[in-house]
Scaffold this motif. Structure first.
Motif, PDB file in Angstrom:
ATOM      1  N   LYS A 141      39.521  49.028  44.404  1.00 21.82           N
ATOM      2  CA  LYS A 141      38.472  49.944  43.945  1.00 21.82           C
ATOM      3  C   LYS A 141      38.902  51.387  44.142  1.00 21.82           C
ATOM      4  O   LYS A 141      38.729  52.239  43.251  1.00 21.82           O
ATOM      5  CB  LYS A 141      37.173  49.673  44.708  1.00 21.82           C
ATOM      6  CG  LYS A 141      36.019  50.605  44.337  1.00 21.82           C
ATOM      7  CD  LYS A 141      34.781  50.286  45.152  1.00 21.82           C
ATOM      8  CE  LYS A 141      33.644  51.249  44.812  1.00 21.82           C
ATOM      9  NZ  LYS A 141      32.418  50.950  45.612  1.00 21.82           N
ATOM     10  N   GLU A 142      39.454  51.681  45.302  1.00 20.96           N
ATOM     11  CA  GLU A 142      39.915  53.035  45.585  1.00 20.96           C
ATOM     12  C   GLU A 142      41.023  53.473  44.618  1.00 20.96           C
ATOM     13  O   GLU A 142      41.153  54.661  44.315  1.00 20.96           O
ATOM     14  CB  GLU A 142      40.431  53.111  47.028  1.00 20.96           C
ATOM     15  CG  GLU A 142      39.334  53.055  48.081  1.00 20.96           C
ATOM     16  CD  GLU A 142      38.472  54.302  48.065  1.00 20.96           C
ATOM     17  OE1 GLU A 142      38.977  55.368  48.456  1.00 20.96           O
ATOM     18  OE2 GLU A 142      37.289  54.211  47.645  1.00 20.96           O
ATOM     19  N   ALA A 143      41.779  52.508  44.129  1.00 25.27           N
ATOM     20  CA  ALA A 143      42.848  52.826  43.182  1.00 25.27           C
ATOM     21  C   ALA A 143      42.344  52.918  41.739  1.00 25.27           C
ATOM     22  O   ALA A 143      43.114  53.236  40.832  1.00 25.27           O
ATOM     23  CB  ALA A 143      43.942  51.774  43.274  1.00 25.27           C
ATOM     24  N   GLY A 144      41.049  52.620  41.544  1.00 24.00           N
ATOM     25  CA  GLY A 144      40.462  52.710  40.216  1.00 24.00           C
ATOM     26  C   GLY A 144      40.426  51.400  39.454  1.00 24.00           C
ATOM     27  O   GLY A 144      40.165  51.388  38.238  1.00 24.00           O
ATOM     28  N   TYR A 145      40.633  50.281  40.147  1.00 22.71           N
ATOM     29  CA  TYR A 145      40.709  48.995  39.464  1.00 22.71           C
ATOM     30  C   TYR A 145      39.678  47.993  39.978  1.00 22.71           C
ATOM     31  O   TYR A 145      39.922  46.782  40.014  1.00 22.71           O
ATOM     32  CB  TYR A 145      42.127  48.425  39.590  1.00 22.71           C
ATOM     33  CG  TYR A 145      43.144  49.292  38.881  1.00 22.71           C
ATOM     34  CD1 TYR A 145      43.228  49.317  37.499  1.00 22.71           C
ATOM     35  CD2 TYR A 145      43.994  50.125  39.611  1.00 22.71           C
ATOM     36  CE1 TYR A 145      44.139  50.135  36.847  1.00 22.71           C
ATOM     37  CE2 TYR A 145      44.915  50.944  38.965  1.00 22.71           C
ATOM     38  CZ  TYR A 145      44.970  50.946  37.581  1.00 22.71           C
ATOM     39  OH  TYR A 145      45.875  51.762  36.941  1.00 22.71           O
ATOM     40  N   GLU A 146      38.506  48.469  40.351  1.00 22.34           N
ATOM     41  CA  GLU A 146      37.451  47.590  40.871  1.00 22.34           C
ATOM     42  C   GLU A 146      37.112  46.482  39.872  1.00 22.34           C
ATOM     43  O   GLU A 146      37.033  45.306  40.230  1.00 22.34           O
ATOM     44  CB  GLU A 146      36.198  48.408  41.187  1.00 22.34           C
ATOM     45  CG  GLU A 146      35.018  47.553  41.660  1.00 22.34           C
ATOM     46  CD  GLU A 146      33.762  48.380  41.886  1.00 22.34           C
ATOM     47  OE1 GLU A 146      32.841  47.859  42.537  1.00 22.34           O
ATOM     48  OE2 GLU A 146      33.707  49.541  41.429  1.00 22.34           O
ATOM     49  N   LYS A 147      36.893  46.865  38.607  1.00 17.41           N
ATOM     50  CA  LYS A 147      36.446  45.898  37.608  1.00 17.41           C
ATOM     51  C   LYS A 147      37.577  45.016  37.094  1.00 17.41           C
ATOM     52  O   LYS A 147      37.333  44.073  36.330  1.00 17.41           O
ATOM     53  CB  LYS A 147      35.786  46.630  36.435  1.00 17.41           C
ATOM     54  CG  LYS A 147      34.482  47.315  36.827  1.00 17.41           C
ATOM     55  CD  LYS A 147      33.823  47.979  35.625  1.00 17.41           C
ATOM     56  CE  LYS A 147      32.505  48.632  36.019  1.00 17.41           C
ATOM     57  NZ  LYS A 147      31.851  49.296  34.852  1.00 17.41           N
ATOM     58  N   ASN A 148      38.788  45.302  37.504  1.00 19.61           N
ATOM     59  CA  ASN A 148      39.931  44.501  37.068  1.00 19.61           C
ATOM     60  C   ASN A 148      40.311  43.426  38.091  1.00 19.61           C
ATOM     61  O   ASN A 148      41.216  42.637  37.848  1.00 19.61           O
ATOM     62  CB  ASN A 148      41.113  45.404  36.775  1.00 19.61           C
ATOM     63  CG  ASN A 148      40.733  46.550  35.849  1.00 19.61           C
ATOM     64  OD1 ASN A 148      40.627  47.699  36.292  1.00 19.61           O
ATOM     65  ND2 ASN A 148      40.470  46.253  34.589  1.00 19.61           N
ATOM     66  N   PHE A 149      39.594  43.416  39.224  1.00 21.75           N
ATOM     67  CA  PHE A 149      39.712  42.349  40.232  1.00 21.75           C
ATOM     68  C   PHE A 149      38.676  41.310  39.834  1.00 21.75           C
ATOM     69  O   PHE A 149      37.573  41.280  40.335  1.00 21.75           O
ATOM     70  CB  PHE A 149      39.422  42.926  41.625  1.00 21.75           C
ATOM     71  CG  PHE A 149      39.937  42.090  42.771  1.00 21.75           C
ATOM     72  CD1 PHE A 149      39.651  40.741  42.879  1.00 21.75           C
ATOM     73  CD2 PHE A 149      40.700  42.677  43.774  1.00 21.75           C
ATOM     74  CE1 PHE A 149      40.111  39.986  43.935  1.00 21.75           C
ATOM     75  CE2 PHE A 149      41.160  41.938  44.854  1.00 21.75           C
ATOM     76  CZ  PHE A 149      40.866  40.589  44.932  1.00 21.75           C
ATOM     77  N   MET A 150      39.055  40.421  38.909  1.00 22.53           N
ATOM     78  CA  MET A 150      38.070  39.697  38.107  1.00 22.53           C
ATOM     79  C   MET A 150      37.719  38.300  38.611  1.00 22.53           C
ATOM     80  O   MET A 150      36.913  37.601  37.994  1.00 22.53           O
ATOM     81  CB  MET A 150      38.555  39.613  36.661  1.00 22.53           C
ATOM     82  CG  MET A 150      38.732  40.980  36.012  1.00 22.53           C
ATOM     83  SD  MET A 150      39.202  40.861  34.285  1.00 22.53           S
ATOM     84  CE  MET A 150      37.696  40.208  33.577  1.00 22.53           C
ATOM     85  N   TYR A 151      38.300  37.869  39.728  1.00 16.05           N
ATOM     86  CA  TYR A 151      37.949  36.545  40.246  1.00 16.05           C
ATOM     87  C   TYR A 151      38.098  36.550  41.756  1.00 16.05           C
ATOM     88  O   TYR A 151      38.519  37.546  42.359  1.00 16.05           O
ATOM     89  CB  TYR A 151      38.814  35.448  39.611  1.00 16.05           C
ATOM     90  CG  TYR A 151      40.313  35.700  39.639  1.00 16.05           C
ATOM     91  CD1 TYR A 151      41.053  35.598  40.817  1.00 16.05           C
ATOM     92  CD2 TYR A 151      41.002  36.008  38.472  1.00 16.05           C
ATOM     93  CE1 TYR A 151      42.421  35.803  40.839  1.00 16.05           C
ATOM     94  CE2 TYR A 151      42.373  36.207  38.469  1.00 16.05           C
ATOM     95  CZ  TYR A 151      43.074  36.107  39.661  1.00 16.05           C
ATOM     96  OH  TYR A 151      44.433  36.308  39.677  1.00 16.05           O
ATOM     97  N   SER A 152      37.732  35.436  42.389  1.00 18.21           N
ATOM     98  CA  SER A 152      37.848  35.327  43.844  1.00 18.21           C
ATOM     99  C   SER A 152      39.309  35.394  44.249  1.00 18.21           C
ATOM    100  O   SER A 152      40.134  34.606  43.767  1.00 18.21           O
ATOM    101  CB  SER A 152      37.227  34.016  44.328  1.00 18.21           C
ATOM    102  OG  SER A 152      35.853  33.973  44.009  1.00 18.21           O
ATOM    103  N   GLY A 153      39.631  36.315  45.138  1.00 17.69           N
ATOM    104  CA  GLY A 153      41.014  36.587  45.472  1.00 17.69           C
ATOM    105  C   GLY A 153      41.596  35.724  46.575  1.00 17.69           C
ATOM    106  O   GLY A 153      42.806  35.745  46.798  1.00 17.69           O
ATOM    107  N   LEU A 154      40.771  34.963  47.279  1.00 19.42           N
ATOM    108  CA  LEU A 154      41.254  34.075  48.332  1.00 19.42           C
ATOM    109  C   LEU A 154      40.751  32.670  48.052  1.00 19.42           C
ATOM    110  O   LEU A 154      39.572  32.479  47.714  1.00 19.42           O
ATOM    111  CB  LEU A 154      40.760  34.524  49.713  1.00 19.42           C
ATOM    112  CG  LEU A 154      41.592  35.560  50.492  1.00 19.42           C
ATOM    113  CD1 LEU A 154      41.587  36.905  49.780  1.00 19.42           C
ATOM    114  CD2 LEU A 154      41.017  35.709  51.909  1.00 19.42           C
ATOM    115  N   HIS A 155      41.625  31.690  48.174  1.00 24.57           N
ATOM    116  CA  HIS A 155      41.210  30.304  47.985  1.00 24.57           C
ATOM    117  C   HIS A 155      42.156  29.384  48.733  1.00 24.57           C
ATOM    118  O   HIS A 155      43.290  29.743  49.056  1.00 24.57           O
ATOM    119  CB  HIS A 155      41.181  29.938  46.504  1.00 24.57           C
ATOM    120  CG  HIS A 155      42.512  30.056  45.818  1.00 24.57           C
ATOM    121  ND1 HIS A 155      43.479  29.073  45.874  1.00 24.57           N
ATOM    122  CD2 HIS A 155      43.050  31.053  45.058  1.00 24.57           C
ATOM    123  CE1 HIS A 155      44.536  29.451  45.178  1.00 24.57           C
ATOM    124  NE2 HIS A 155      44.312  30.656  44.676  1.00 24.57           N
ATOM    125  N   SER A 156      41.674  28.187  49.006  1.00 25.16           N
ATOM    126  CA  SER A 156      42.505  27.185  49.649  1.00 25.16           C
ATOM    127  C   SER A 156      43.503  26.607  48.652  1.00 25.16           C
ATOM    128  O   SER A 156      43.315  26.697  47.440  1.00 25.16           O
ATOM    129  CB  SER A 156      41.617  26.068  50.212  1.00 25.16           C
ATOM    130  OG  SER A 156      42.381  25.127  50.937  1.00 25.16           O
TER     131      SER A 156
END
Length: 388
Positions: free
Chosen positions: A309-324
């Motif tokens: 988000k701080e880099a300007g890409y909040e909306k481009n992180f489009m799915y859950s970033g951690l998973h088993s």
């Protein structure tokens, strides 16, 4: 090659956990559905019987106080007994092709099999994998048992796979060794003038040669404009000078996966792309440093989101970033923003930092980690940022 496998007795421990879940939820029977689709299909049959489903679907039936049974079609009967842990196999009418004849197979309707196998009144059946069952199969089973209540139990049964045994960890380590070889080979193969498919072929060859039985997702090699979206298909596009090439690999070994994703820069990246990938590296690092026993997974994921988000890409992180990671490449627990899951020892967690649907080329940076008492052990070894 040293073959690492899950010991037979571990499957019996898994069956016992299902029995405990059945008692807690007052279930008389549990049906777990599997088929041969690459991403999710094999999970239940492989986890509970070491049976890689192929061509015909498979249902494992758990009955209170008994070992599970394999229910399948007439072409899987002998194969299931040869390769699987569960030797008790029944061919179901509902799982047999209507337009084919099998004159020498013993084929039973579900309701008859149920009456013969269960020596008490069945009031409640749990189904796992219902979302993947064909409508005809599901409806034929439910309509055959109008007095029985059918309930979904995916959430109750999937959580049983979250913490890995030592045997599972050994198998998963091997899967990550394979993905590391595949990623190194893919990076070496990327250059102007070759196609995405040529790169994928090199990676898949070395992974197969070193023990991969298949892939949890199709190998994704995307370049230039093909990188923009979350999902890509490897094409015959010729890689160009100054392209960004995104490689995502997920080989499967003994049913388990290793997953790795990398952006590869050919030539000199533009200033915007370089700032973006540095943010992704920072997000990956802050998440991995906080993968500690007792932390809430969603709070760790939020740290990576904040960096993007701080880099300007909040909306481009489009799915859950951690998973088993396990018998599915992307399996529960999913540690996205809505998750309350606490990180525990012997989980294997993938930190997957995405950047998609942006003005610049898309990118993925994905690494696998084993949760230990001393923090997260990284299982992937490729450089996070690759320039050629």
């Amino acid at each position: 090659m040293n073959l690492i496998k899950i010991p037979k007795e571990e499957y019996q421990d898994r069956w016992q956990k299902v029995q405990e879940m059945m008692n807690e939820n007052e279930l008389d029977v549990v049906l777990t559905y599997s088929d041969d689709r690459a991403t999710y299909g094999n999970a239940y049959a492989r986890y509970y019987s070491n049976l890689p489903t192929h061509f015909e679907p498979v249902i494992l039936m758990f009955v209170r106080g008994k070992d599970p049974i394999v229910l399948t079609g007439p072409e899987t009967d002998g194969y299931a007994q040869q390769v699987g842990i569960i030797q008790d196999v029944t061919v179901l009418q509902e799982m047999s092709a209507e337009d084919e004849d099998y004159p020498f197979s013993v084929i039973k309707p579900f309701v008859e099999m149920l009456k013969n196998r269960v020596q008490y009144d069945v009031k409640k059946i749990g189904i796992a994998g219902k979302i993947y069952m064909g409508a005809q199969l599901y409806e034929s089973i439910v309509k055959a048992c109008p007095e029985i209540e059918f309930v979904d139990v995916d959430q109750q049964i999937n959580v049983l796979r979250g913490i890995k045994s030592q045997a599972e960890i050994a198998v998963i380590r091997r899967a990550y060794e394979i993905v590391n070889l595949g990623m190194k080979t893919a990076i070496d193969a990327i250059r102007p003038g070759v196609t995405e498919r040529e790169v994928a072929a090199e990676a898949e060859y070395i992974m197969r040669k070193n023990g991969a039985e298949g892939f949890g997702i199709d190998t994704m090699v995307s370049s230039g404009p093909n990188t923009r979206h979350i999902i890509s298909r490897t094409t015959d596009r010729v890689i160009q000078k100054n392209d960004v090439v995104v490689v995502t690999l997920a080989p499967r070994y003994e049913g388990y996966h290793g997953a790795c994703g990398r952006p590869v820069f050919l030539g000199t990246p533009n200033e915007q792309e370089w700032k973006a990938v540095l943010a992704m590296e920072k997000a990956q690092q802050v998440c991995s440093e906080n993968l500690k026993i007792g932390n809430i997974g969603s709070e760790v994921e939020a740290m990576g989101r904040y960096v993007m988000k701080e880099a300007g890409y909040e909306k481009n992180f489009m799915y859950s970033g951690l998973h088993s990671v396990g018998v599915i490449e992307f399996e529960a627990p999913i540690l996205g923003p809505s998750s309350k899951t606490v990180i525990q020892k012997d989980m294997v967690i993938s930190v997957d930092i995405p950047l998609y649907e942006a003005e610049i080329n898309g990118m993925r940076m994905e690494d696998g980690y084993l949760i230990t008492e001393n923090g997260a052990e990284r299982l992937t070894d490729a450089p996070r940022i690759v320039r050629k």
